[in-house]
Design a protein around this motif. Sequence first.
Motif, PDB file in Angstrom:
ATOM      1  N   GLY A  69      38.729  31.602  38.149  1.00  0.00           N
ATOM      2  CA  GLY A  69      39.109  32.323  36.937  1.00  0.00           C
ATOM      3  C   GLY A  69      40.610  32.371  36.737  1.00  0.00           C
ATOM      4  N   GLU A  70      41.339  32.702  37.794  1.00  0.00           N
ATOM      5  CA  GLU A  70      42.797  32.781  37.684  1.00  0.00           C
ATOM      6  C   GLU A  70      43.401  31.406  37.395  1.00  0.00           C
ATOM      7  OE1 GLU A  70      44.634  35.361  37.543  1.00  0.00           O
ATOM      8  OE2 GLU A  70      43.338  36.972  38.268  1.00  0.00           O
ATOM      9  N   ARG A  71      42.837  30.368  37.997  1.00  0.00           N
ATOM     10  CA  ARG A  71      43.352  29.020  37.750  1.00  0.00           C
ATOM     11  C   ARG A  71      43.167  28.621  36.290  1.00  0.00           C
ATOM     12  NH1 ARG A  71      40.769  26.110  41.578  1.00  0.00           N
ATOM     13  NH2 ARG A  71      39.075  25.429  40.229  1.00  0.00           N
ATOM     14  N   ILE A  72      41.999  28.954  35.735  1.00  0.00           N
ATOM     15  CA  ILE A  72      41.741  28.587  34.340  1.00  0.00           C
ATOM     16  C   ILE A  72      42.694  29.320  33.403  1.00  0.00           C
ATOM     17  CG2 ILE A  72      40.062  28.623  32.461  1.00  0.00           C
ATOM     18  CD1 ILE A  72      37.850  28.419  34.539  1.00  0.00           C
ATOM     19  N   ILE A  73      42.840  30.626  33.585  1.00  0.00           N
ATOM     20  CA  ILE A  73      43.675  31.377  32.638  1.00  0.00           C
ATOM     21  C   ILE A  73      45.156  31.065  32.821  1.00  0.00           C
ATOM     22  CG2 ILE A  73      41.963  33.204  32.397  1.00  0.00           C
ATOM     23  CD1 ILE A  73      43.650  34.988  34.157  1.00  0.00           C
ATOM     24  N   ASP A  74      45.541  30.577  33.999  1.00  0.00           N
ATOM     25  CA  ASP A  74      46.927  30.136  34.183  1.00  0.00           C
ATOM     26  C   ASP A  74      47.197  28.834  33.432  1.00  0.00           C
ATOM     27  OD1 ASP A  74      47.652  32.277  35.718  1.00  0.00           O
ATOM     28  OD2 ASP A  74      47.413  31.254  37.644  1.00  0.00           O
TER      29      ASP A  74
ATOM     30  N   ALA B  50      42.166  43.899  36.254  1.00  0.00           N
ATOM     31  CA  ALA B  50      41.569  43.858  34.916  1.00  0.00           C
ATOM     32  C   ALA B  50      42.602  44.216  33.847  1.00  0.00           C
ATOM     33  CB  ALA B  50      40.381  44.814  34.844  1.00  0.00           C
ATOM     34  N   LYS B  51      43.427  45.224  34.125  1.00  0.00           N
ATOM     35  CA  LYS B  51      44.456  45.632  33.159  1.00  0.00           C
ATOM     36  C   LYS B  51      45.505  44.545  32.969  1.00  0.00           C
ATOM     37  CE  LYS B  51      44.089  50.649  33.723  1.00  0.00           C
ATOM     38  NZ  LYS B  51      44.755  51.879  34.228  1.00  0.00           N
ATOM     39  N   ARG B  52      45.805  43.831  34.049  1.00  0.00           N
ATOM     40  CA  ARG B  52      46.774  42.732  33.939  1.00  0.00           C
ATOM     41  C   ARG B  52      46.291  41.690  32.932  1.00  0.00           C
ATOM     42  NH1 ARG B  52      46.344  38.063  36.492  1.00  0.00           N
ATOM     43  NH2 ARG B  52      44.963  38.925  38.089  1.00  0.00           N
ATOM     44  N   ILE B  53      45.008  41.357  33.000  1.00  0.00           N
ATOM     45  CA  ILE B  53      44.450  40.393  32.048  1.00  0.00           C
ATOM     46  C   ILE B  53      44.363  41.018  30.659  1.00  0.00           C
ATOM     47  CG2 ILE B  53      42.428  39.002  31.467  1.00  0.00           C
ATOM     48  CD1 ILE B  53      41.866  38.759  34.455  1.00  0.00           C
ATOM     49  N   LEU B  54      43.969  42.283  30.618  1.00  0.00           N
ATOM     50  CA  LEU B  54      43.869  42.987  29.335  1.00  0.00           C
ATOM     51  C   LEU B  54      45.182  42.923  28.567  1.00  0.00           C
ATOM     52  CD1 LEU B  54      42.207  44.901  27.457  1.00  0.00           C
ATOM     53  CD2 LEU B  54      43.187  46.803  28.760  1.00  0.00           C
ATOM     54  N   ASN B  55      46.285  43.062  29.273  1.00  0.00           N
ATOM     55  CA  ASN B  55      47.599  43.072  28.625  1.00  0.00           C
ATOM     56  C   ASN B  55      48.021  41.708  28.088  1.00  0.00           C
ATOM     57  OD1 ASN B  55      47.976  45.820  29.049  1.00  0.00           O
ATOM     58  ND2 ASN B  55      48.938  45.514  31.047  1.00  0.00           N
ATOM     59  N   THR B  56      47.274  40.658  28.437  1.00  0.00           N
ATOM     60  CA  THR B  56      47.579  39.326  27.895  1.00  0.00           C
ATOM     61  C   THR B  56      46.750  39.012  26.653  1.00  0.00           C
ATOM     62  OG1 THR B  56      45.893  38.113  29.183  1.00  0.00           O
ATOM     63  CG2 THR B  56      48.025  38.527  30.249  1.00  0.00           C
ATOM     64  N   LEU B  57      45.781  39.872  26.327  1.00  0.00           N
ATOM     65  CA  LEU B  57      44.946  39.653  25.145  1.00  0.00           C
ATOM     66  C   LEU B  57      45.675  40.133  23.894  1.00  0.00           C
ATOM     67  CD1 LEU B  57      41.476  40.850  26.529  1.00  0.00           C
ATOM     68  CD2 LEU B  57      42.335  38.511  26.351  1.00  0.00           C
TER      69      LEU B  57
ATOM     70  N   LEU C 101      36.516  37.200  33.046  1.00  0.00           N
ATOM     71  CA  LEU C 101      37.136  37.582  34.313  1.00  0.00           C
ATOM     72  C   LEU C 101      37.528  39.056  34.305  1.00  0.00           C
ATOM     73  CD1 LEU C 101      37.977  36.415  37.048  1.00  0.00           C
ATOM     74  CD2 LEU C 101      40.221  35.903  36.066  1.00  0.00           C
ATOM     75  N   LEU C 102      38.031  39.532  33.173  1.00  0.00           N
ATOM     76  CA  LEU C 102      38.389  40.949  33.047  1.00  0.00           C
ATOM     77  C   LEU C 102      37.174  41.838  33.316  1.00  0.00           C
ATOM     78  CD1 LEU C 102      40.426  42.527  30.132  1.00  0.00           C
ATOM     79  CD2 LEU C 102      38.234  43.485  30.780  1.00  0.00           C
ATOM     80  N   ARG C 103      36.044  41.490  32.695  1.00  0.00           N
ATOM     81  CA  ARG C 103      34.830  42.297  32.869  1.00  0.00           C
ATOM     82  C   ARG C 103      34.344  42.252  34.317  1.00  0.00           C
ATOM     83  NH1 ARG C 103      30.680  41.109  28.022  1.00  0.00           N
ATOM     84  NH2 ARG C 103      29.565  42.744  29.150  1.00  0.00           N
ATOM     85  N   GLN C 104      34.485  41.086  34.948  1.00  0.00           N
ATOM     86  CA  GLN C 104      34.052  40.976  36.335  1.00  0.00           C
ATOM     87  C   GLN C 104      34.928  41.836  37.242  1.00  0.00           C
ATOM     88  OE1 GLN C 104      31.188  38.830  36.898  1.00  0.00           O
ATOM     89  NE2 GLN C 104      31.202  40.331  38.532  1.00  0.00           N
ATOM     90  N   TYR C 105      36.232  41.790  37.014  1.00  0.00           N
ATOM     91  CA  TYR C 105      37.139  42.633  37.793  1.00  0.00           C
ATOM     92  C   TYR C 105      36.805  44.117  37.600  1.00  0.00           C
ATOM     93  CZ  TYR C 105      40.350  38.783  38.989  1.00  0.00           C
ATOM     94  OH  TYR C 105      40.919  37.642  39.502  1.00  0.00           O
ATOM     95  N   ALA C 106      36.536  44.496  36.353  1.00  0.00           N
ATOM     96  CA  ALA C 106      36.220  45.898  36.072  1.00  0.00           C
ATOM     97  C   ALA C 106      34.946  46.331  36.800  1.00  0.00           C
ATOM     98  CB  ALA C 106      36.073  46.105  34.565  1.00  0.00           C
ATOM     99  N   LYS C 107      33.937  45.457  36.819  1.00  0.00           N
ATOM    100  CA  LYS C 107      32.692  45.774  37.523  1.00  0.00           C
ATOM    101  C   LYS C 107      32.927  45.957  39.016  1.00  0.00           C
ATOM    102  CE  LYS C 107      29.445  43.428  34.410  1.00  0.00           C
ATOM    103  NZ  LYS C 107      28.493  42.298  34.284  1.00  0.00           N
TER     104      LYS C 107
ATOM    105  N   TYR D 288      30.575  34.999  46.717  1.00  0.00           N
ATOM    106  CA  TYR D 288      31.228  34.266  45.625  1.00  0.00           C
ATOM    107  C   TYR D 288      32.489  34.930  45.074  1.00  0.00           C
ATOM    108  CZ  TYR D 288      26.706  31.829  45.428  1.00  0.00           C
ATOM    109  OH  TYR D 288      25.576  31.115  45.733  1.00  0.00           O
ATOM    110  N   LYS D 289      32.797  36.124  45.508  1.00  0.00           N
ATOM    111  CA  LYS D 289      33.900  36.882  44.900  1.00  0.00           C
ATOM    112  C   LYS D 289      35.217  36.114  44.929  1.00  0.00           C
ATOM    113  CE  LYS D 289      36.057  41.465  44.996  1.00  0.00           C
ATOM    114  NZ  LYS D 289      36.032  42.804  45.651  1.00  0.00           N
ATOM    115  N   THR D 290      35.569  35.577  46.076  1.00  0.00           N
ATOM    116  CA  THR D 290      36.835  34.848  46.196  1.00  0.00           C
ATOM    117  C   THR D 290      36.850  33.624  45.295  1.00  0.00           C
ATOM    118  OG1 THR D 290      37.116  35.588  48.487  1.00  0.00           O
ATOM    119  CG2 THR D 290      38.373  33.651  47.794  1.00  0.00           C
ATOM    120  N   GLU D 291      35.720  32.933  45.219  1.00  0.00           N
ATOM    121  CA  GLU D 291      35.635  31.738  44.378  1.00  0.00           C
ATOM    122  C   GLU D 291      35.770  32.101  42.904  1.00  0.00           C
ATOM    123  OE1 GLU D 291      32.785  27.757  43.895  1.00  0.00           O
ATOM    124  OE2 GLU D 291      32.109  29.465  45.097  1.00  0.00           O
ATOM    125  N   VAL D 292      35.135  33.189  42.492  1.00  0.00           N
ATOM    126  CA  VAL D 292      35.256  33.650  41.104  1.00  0.00           C
ATOM    127  C   VAL D 292      36.718  33.924  40.766  1.00  0.00           C
ATOM    128  CG1 VAL D 292      34.786  35.600  39.552  1.00  0.00           C
ATOM    129  CG2 VAL D 292      32.931  34.599  40.893  1.00  0.00           C
TER     130      VAL D 292
END
Length: 326
Positions: free
Chosen positions: A100-105, A130-137, A117-123, A92-96
Amino acid sequence: MKSFLTWPFFFKVTVDELLGVDAILGEEKAKHYLRDIRNLLNAGDIYKAIELARTAVKEYSMNHLLQYHLLQALCTACSEDTPGYEENIQKYKTEVMTIGERIIDNYLNEWDIKVLLLRQYAKWGMRDEAKRILNTLPGEVWNTREAWAGYVLEGEEWKKNQQTSIIRFATLLCHFINQYSSEASLDIAKKIYWVKAAMEIEDLIYPIYDEGARDLMAGGDSSRHLDNAFKCMYLAELYCEAGDTQSALEYVEKSTAEAKYHLEMMDKTTKDGANYYPWPTKRNLSWILWEDYLLKQQFDLIRNDARFIQCFNTLKSNSRELKQPR
């Protein structure tokens, strides 16, 4: 009326479309999808939830709530608490990532989805992503509308704001404490101190919840007792490691009581998809506690005690597979 009935032919639409019936029915069907997906996840039926969510998203591709629940179902399948999670990650990794990227875009301010999505990337060790998403928060919490609304609002509006702010910031504080206690290299005594501190904070703020806030902020009584059951069992395990048999037995008993309450509440509150809590297995809480926790070697210290045996038997006798509400 006659002229009204000719409009659909002129504009090449159906009467239902003209009246908005299709949109209404579509919205209702999407809600039913959402309810059924939640119920499947509540019952630990992850793979059926994924398939249903895929069907729903295919039918309602612009509904971001359905997309979010598909993403959450996939992430639950990849959770370490889910049997077979390593294989699921490969599957499922590719689908996640794609969903996820489509939704946040498309929905820039969907913070919950970004954090998921950030937490999943970190795991998965994908720190750069994860940092890329973090910087948008949002950069910080202090200079926000919520923190300072108390200077402006009055009456019941002021009271509601203060209650909600206390709940939210206390929840955030407990999150930091729990993360610190589990990941910092602390000795047993300090771990026990911090876990109990977080639980005391949660107990302190609970009375200010009104019923609506409980459902909104904490998932209702069911998830509160669920969290307490796991935390009490974790404390019992820590006390066993510390050699404190009486405290260990006390927290095993507390965990057992919380598990029984959660089981009763879970059966009552999932019929309409409310009290939503994704569950990683079809085993109920009692089953997980006796099989995954009380069988651990750490509990050998108290295994022959009558109080432990009673809790063990109670949890085992209440173990069953979760069922979808009819």
